[in-house]
Design a protein around this motif. Structure first.
Motif, short mmCIF file in Angstrom:
data_model
loop_
_atom_site.label_atom_id
_atom_site.label_comp_id
_atom_site.label_asym_id
_atom_site.label_seq_id
_atom_site.Cartn_x
_atom_site.Cartn_y
_atom_site.Cartn_z
N ARG A 138 6.83 12.73 -8.93
CA ARG A 138 8.10 13.40 -8.59
C ARG A 138 8.11 13.84 -7.12
NH1 ARG A 138 11.80 14.62 -12.37
NH2 ARG A 138 11.21 14.53 -14.57
N LYS A 139 7.00 14.39 -6.67
CA LYS A 139 6.89 14.87 -5.28
C LYS A 139 7.01 13.70 -4.29
CE LYS A 139 4.00 17.91 -2.51
NZ LYS A 139 2.79 18.71 -2.48
N ILE A 140 6.33 12.61 -4.56
CA ILE A 140 6.38 11.44 -3.69
C ILE A 140 7.78 10.81 -3.74
CG2 ILE A 140 5.50 9.08 -3.39
CD1 ILE A 140 2.76 10.21 -4.35
N ALA A 141 8.36 10.75 -4.93
CA ALA A 141 9.70 10.18 -5.09
C ALA A 141 10.72 10.95 -4.26
CB ALA A 141 10.10 10.19 -6.55
N GLU A 142 10.58 12.26 -4.23
CA GLU A 142 11.48 13.10 -3.44
C GLU A 142 11.39 12.74 -1.96
OE1 GLU A 142 11.63 17.73 -2.26
OE2 GLU A 142 11.53 17.32 -4.41
N LYS A 143 10.17 12.53 -1.46
CA LYS A 143 9.98 12.16 -0.05
C LYS A 143 10.64 10.81 0.24
CE LYS A 143 5.57 14.53 0.58
NZ LYS A 143 4.14 14.38 0.81
N ILE A 144 10.44 9.85 -0.65
CA ILE A 144 10.98 8.51 -0.44
C ILE A 144 12.50 8.53 -0.46
CG2 ILE A 144 11.13 6.17 -1.38
CD1 ILE A 144 8.20 6.58 -2.36
N THR A 145 13.08 9.24 -1.42
CA THR A 145 14.54 9.25 -1.51
C THR A 145 15.17 9.98 -0.32
OG1 THR A 145 14.51 11.18 -2.97
CG2 THR A 145 14.63 9.04 -4.01
N GLN B 196 0.86 -1.17 0.00
CA GLN B 196 0.00 0.00 0.00
C GLN B 196 0.91 1.23 0.00
OE1 GLN B 196 -3.44 0.04 -0.24
NE2 GLN B 196 -3.06 -2.14 -0.62
N ALA B 197 0.52 2.27 -0.72
CA ALA B 197 1.32 3.49 -0.77
C ALA B 197 1.58 4.03 0.63
CB ALA B 197 0.62 4.54 -1.64
N SER B 198 0.60 3.94 1.50
CA SER B 198 0.76 4.44 2.87
C SER B 198 1.86 3.69 3.62
CB SER B 198 -0.56 4.34 3.64
OG SER B 198 -1.01 3.00 3.69
N GLU B 199 2.05 2.40 3.31
CA GLU B 199 3.10 1.62 3.96
C GLU B 199 4.48 2.12 3.56
OE1 GLU B 199 2.36 -2.85 4.63
OE2 GLU B 199 1.29 -2.35 2.76
N VAL B 200 4.65 2.44 2.30
CA VAL B 200 5.94 2.93 1.82
C VAL B 200 6.20 4.33 2.38
CG1 VAL B 200 7.27 3.58 -0.22
CG2 VAL B 200 5.89 1.50 -0.24
N LEU B 201 5.20 5.20 2.26
CA LEU B 201 5.38 6.59 2.68
C LEU B 201 5.57 6.75 4.18
CD1 LEU B 201 2.83 8.25 0.26
CD2 LEU B 201 5.33 8.25 0.11
N SER B 202 5.05 5.80 4.96
CA SER B 202 5.23 5.86 6.42
C SER B 202 6.45 5.07 6.88
CB SER B 202 3.98 5.36 7.13
OG SER B 202 3.84 3.95 6.92
#
Length: 137
Positions: free
Chosen positions: A75-82, A32-38
């Protein structure tokens, strides 16, 4: 070097992995996207197990080659993950990767319901393989 590919969707993120030595992409899982972002335990386990040195993130470029709203969101989400992982990032054109994954799953007899979690990780595998293929030029 180990490489992790992420196909970032609104609900799910498909994950594939590979290595720059073998240049072979392999589907891993979908979270789930929430799992990666958290930075959940499930995502941290993948990172710890794979020890990637690079993230390849699929960029949804339109068929005419332009970036629309979806690409900006990725791009915005990728920046957070990196930033969270402190890893270098490469964007890879992911045009038609989901369509190709869906076609392959349909040909293998999967129903729409069975395809849900698989499309994203297969799409990540397709564009990671395309990245590796470009390295081999």
């Amino acid at each position: 070097m180990k490489v992790l590919a992420l196909d970032i969707g609104e609900k799910r993120i498909g994950i594939a992995c590979g290595d720059t030595d073998t240049r072979v992409a392999v589907p891993l899982t979908t979270l789930q996207a929430s799992e990666v972002l958290s930075n959940s335990a499930a995502f941290r386990e993948i990172i710890e197990e794979r020890q990637p040195g690079l993230l390849v993130i699929g960029l949804p470029i339109s068929l005419d080659g332009t970036e629309q709203q979806q690409a900006k969101r990725v791009r915005k989400i990728a920046e957070k993950i990196t930033k969270m992982l402190d890893l270098p990032l490469v964007f890879q054109d992911e045009r038609l990767s989901s369509s190709e994954a869906r076609r392959l799953l349909r040909e293998s007899g999967c129903t729409e319901r069975e395809m849900r979690g698989k499309i994203d990780m297969l799409a990540a595998t397709y564009f990671l393989q395309a990245y590796f293929d470009l390295l081999g030029l």
